[in-house]
Scaffold this motif. Structure first.
Motif, PDB file in Angstrom:
ATOM      1  N   GLN A  63       0.836  -1.215   0.000  1.00 38.24           N
ATOM      2  CA  GLN A  63       0.000   0.000   0.000  1.00 38.24           C
ATOM      3  C   GLN A  63       0.870   1.265   0.000  1.00 38.24           C
ATOM      4  O   GLN A  63       1.582   1.548   0.964  1.00 38.24           O
ATOM      5  N   THR A  66       0.824   3.740   2.970  1.00 37.88           N
ATOM      6  CA  THR A  66       1.325   3.035   4.158  1.00 37.88           C
ATOM      7  C   THR A  66       2.855   2.995   4.133  1.00 37.88           C
ATOM      8  O   THR A  66       3.513   3.275   5.136  1.00 37.88           O
TER       9      THR A  66
ATOM     10  N   TRP B  83       6.175  -1.007  13.269  1.00 31.49           N
ATOM     11  CA  TRP B  83       5.921  -2.009  12.226  1.00 31.49           C
ATOM     12  C   TRP B  83       4.484  -2.537  12.291  1.00 31.49           C
ATOM     13  O   TRP B  83       3.805  -2.661  11.265  1.00 31.49           O
ATOM     14  N   ALA B  86       2.270   0.094  10.910  1.00 26.66           N
ATOM     15  CA  ALA B  86       2.305   0.110   9.442  1.00 26.66           C
ATOM     16  C   ALA B  86       1.454  -1.022   8.867  1.00 26.66           C
ATOM     17  O   ALA B  86       0.720  -0.838   7.890  1.00 26.66           O
ATOM     18  N   ASP B  89      -2.079  -0.018   9.106  1.00 25.70           N
ATOM     19  CA  ASP B  89      -2.333   0.969   8.036  1.00 25.70           C
ATOM     20  C   ASP B  89      -2.597   0.269   6.709  1.00 25.70           C
ATOM     21  O   ASP B  89      -3.500   0.633   5.955  1.00 25.70           O
ATOM     22  N   MET B  90      -1.768  -0.731   6.417  1.00 26.23           N
ATOM     23  CA  MET B  90      -1.879  -1.472   5.155  1.00 26.23           C
ATOM     24  C   MET B  90      -3.256  -2.135   5.045  1.00 26.23           C
ATOM     25  O   MET B  90      -3.927  -2.029   4.015  1.00 26.23           O
ATOM     26  N   TYR B  91      -3.691  -2.780   6.108  1.00 28.54           N
ATOM     27  CA  TYR B  91      -5.007  -3.426   6.061  1.00 28.54           C
ATOM     28  C   TYR B  91      -6.129  -2.396   5.895  1.00 28.54           C
ATOM     29  O   TYR B  91      -7.074  -2.609   5.135  1.00 28.54           O
ATOM     30  N   ASP B  93      -5.903   0.435   4.413  1.00 31.88           N
ATOM     31  CA  ASP B  93      -5.861   0.889   3.015  1.00 31.88           C
ATOM     32  C   ASP B  93      -6.478  -0.149   2.080  1.00 31.88           C
ATOM     33  O   ASP B  93      -7.112   0.201   1.082  1.00 31.88           O
ATOM     34  N   ASN B  94      -6.293  -1.425   2.381  1.00 31.07           N
ATOM     35  CA  ASN B  94      -6.951  -2.464   1.574  1.00 31.07           C
ATOM     36  C   ASN B  94      -8.460  -2.279   1.571  1.00 31.07           C
ATOM     37  O   ASN B  94      -9.114  -2.382   0.529  1.00 31.07           O
ATOM     38  N   ASN B  96     -10.119   0.439   2.209  1.00 30.67           N
ATOM     39  CA  ASN B  96     -10.411   1.659   1.457  1.00 30.67           C
ATOM     40  C   ASN B  96     -10.457   1.369  -0.047  1.00 30.67           C
ATOM     41  O   ASN B  96     -11.357   1.828  -0.756  1.00 30.67           O
ATOM     42  N   ASP B  97      -9.493   0.591  -0.539  1.00 29.00           N
ATOM     43  CA  ASP B  97      -9.467   0.226  -1.967  1.00 29.00           C
ATOM     44  C   ASP B  97     -10.702  -0.579  -2.352  1.00 29.00           C
ATOM     45  O   ASP B  97     -11.274  -0.374  -3.424  1.00 29.00           O
ATOM     46  N   HIS B 129      -9.010 -11.382  -2.653  1.00 25.93           N
ATOM     47  CA  HIS B 129      -8.571 -10.721  -1.424  1.00 25.93           C
ATOM     48  C   HIS B 129      -8.845 -11.595  -0.199  1.00 25.93           C
ATOM     49  O   HIS B 129      -7.982 -11.741   0.681  1.00 25.93           O
ATOM     50  N   ILE B 132      -6.266 -14.339   0.085  1.00 21.45           N
ATOM     51  CA  ILE B 132      -4.964 -13.847   0.580  1.00 21.45           C
ATOM     52  C   ILE B 132      -5.023 -13.564   2.082  1.00 21.45           C
ATOM     53  O   ILE B 132      -4.132 -13.955   2.834  1.00 21.45           O
ATOM     54  N   VAL B 133      -6.073 -12.884   2.509  1.00 27.23           N
ATOM     55  CA  VAL B 133      -6.189 -12.525   3.932  1.00 27.23           C
ATOM     56  C   VAL B 133      -6.311 -13.779   4.800  1.00 27.23           C
ATOM     57  O   VAL B 133      -5.755 -13.841   5.901  1.00 27.23           O
ATOM     58  N   GLN B 136      -2.924 -14.945   5.409  1.00 35.20           N
ATOM     59  CA  GLN B 136      -2.213 -14.052   6.336  1.00 35.20           C
ATOM     60  C   GLN B 136      -2.671 -14.329   7.776  1.00 35.20           C
ATOM     61  O   GLN B 136      -1.870 -14.303   8.707  1.00 35.20           O
ATOM     62  N   TYR B 157     -11.819  -4.594   8.941  1.00 33.77           N
ATOM     63  CA  TYR B 157     -12.270  -5.792   8.226  1.00 33.77           C
ATOM     64  C   TYR B 157     -13.661  -6.215   8.700  1.00 33.77           C
ATOM     65  O   TYR B 157     -14.495  -6.622   7.902  1.00 33.77           O
TER      66      TYR B 157
END
Lengths: 204, 204
Positions: A63, A66, B83, B86, B89-91, B93-94, B96-97, B129, B132-133, B136, B157
């Motif tokens: 991202q 991010t 970390w 961050a 933040d990445m999740y 942003d996902n 949001n996308d 998605h 993938i999640v 993770q 989520y």
């Protein structure tokens, strides 16, 4: 210092802000660029099958904003307190929205229709945004978007608006002397100047 | 504690994550909701002519994920170190996308075409998605997206995927037991449960 690798297409696009931050901070990184034809083979190795991805000592972060925020925090470009950091986040999200809003025009195949979509984007999205940001810059009074020092918000606005100037000319900035001065200020930073002169020349 | 006012339409949409964070943290706030007809008169009072906007002791902050991140940091839901923050933040942003990617379907007026666009979105964007999640979550092993404790990533989520379940049924989660468990875990948090039961019922 961790070993940074930034994975992206051979484009500025969504990775250039991270590159500007790393360069401004004087941090070494591996700028891993690939061509579109290579992407299908690489896709599965990226955490969400997307790029940009920042690799930090082997750990992957996806991202674009991010990544940029993380780097800005690590290297003193995030803002001096939680409120400034939030304001910088807000500006970076604005740029992200403008980039996303431009995508339909960018992807349009028909040249006439594309031109029309670009014009609509500049009139409906960029022009009102420029007018608002100009007022915010006036209110802030420091020449920076946030607080009194350079943050990644300034780098984000420089990266995107210098691209718009390159693509559409600078007429859209004619009533925005403060935003124009901000772009010129960032462009003149020695580390940024050096990077911009040496980076691969790409259309976007 | 600052006085928070959250300005948004009478919808969940882009403001619900902030509301979930505030509720989970047990923080009082004024949930200022308005109808579409009132928006033109309010628009100029918002920093970028957009909502949601968070008002913090009279200062205005725009951009949904910026607002949510700021609240998460202020109230212990952002992750325990840079970390983890961050990654959260990445999740966010996902999500949001995904919200942005769903917009063309949402805005489509023709009912058949809309149905088709929604199906395409679920197949092309949501299904990969989710896969993938799920991996993770398996790798992380804690039942949370980030680290070993609840962060705003889990709330993001939950907020979005519980909305998808409501709209499309839970078939799309049939191969994702860990994501399903995450949604159920958040839903069962006492403060979230109380909020979800008492909040205004809205379509989105």
């Amino acid at each position: 210092m961790p070993a940074y690798k930034l994975h992206y297409f051979n484009l500025r696009g969504r990775a250039e802000l991270a590159r500007l931050i790393l360069n401004q901070a004087g941090v070494e990184f591996e700028d891993v660029r690939f061509e579109r034809a290579e992407w299908p083979a690489l896709k599965a190795s990226m955490p969400f099958a997307q790029v940009p991805v920042l690799e930090v000592d082997g750990q992957m972060l996806a991202q674009s904003n991010t990544i940029s925020r993380y780097l800005a925090r690590q290297h003193g470009l995030a803002g001096k307190d939680e409120w400034e950091q939030a304001q910088a986040d807000m500006y970076a999200d604005n740029i992200n929205d403008l980039m996303t809003g431009m995508r339909p025009a960018f992807l349009e195949k028909d040249a006439d229709k594309q031109k029309e979509l670009y014009q609509k984007f500049m009139t409906d999205s960029v022009a009102p945004h420029v007018a608002i940001v100009e007022k915010q810059l006036e209110k802030n009074g420091s020449g920076h978007l946030v607080g009194k020092e350079l943050t990644w918000a300034d780098l984000a606005y420089y990266g995107y608006f210098s691209f718009l100037v390159e693509k559409f000319g600078e007429d859209f900035l004619k009533d925005a002397p403060l935003l124009k001065a901000l772009i010129a200020m960032v462009e003149a930073l020695p580390n940024i100047k050096k990077w911009v002169e040496s980076r691969p020349k790409t259309e976007i």
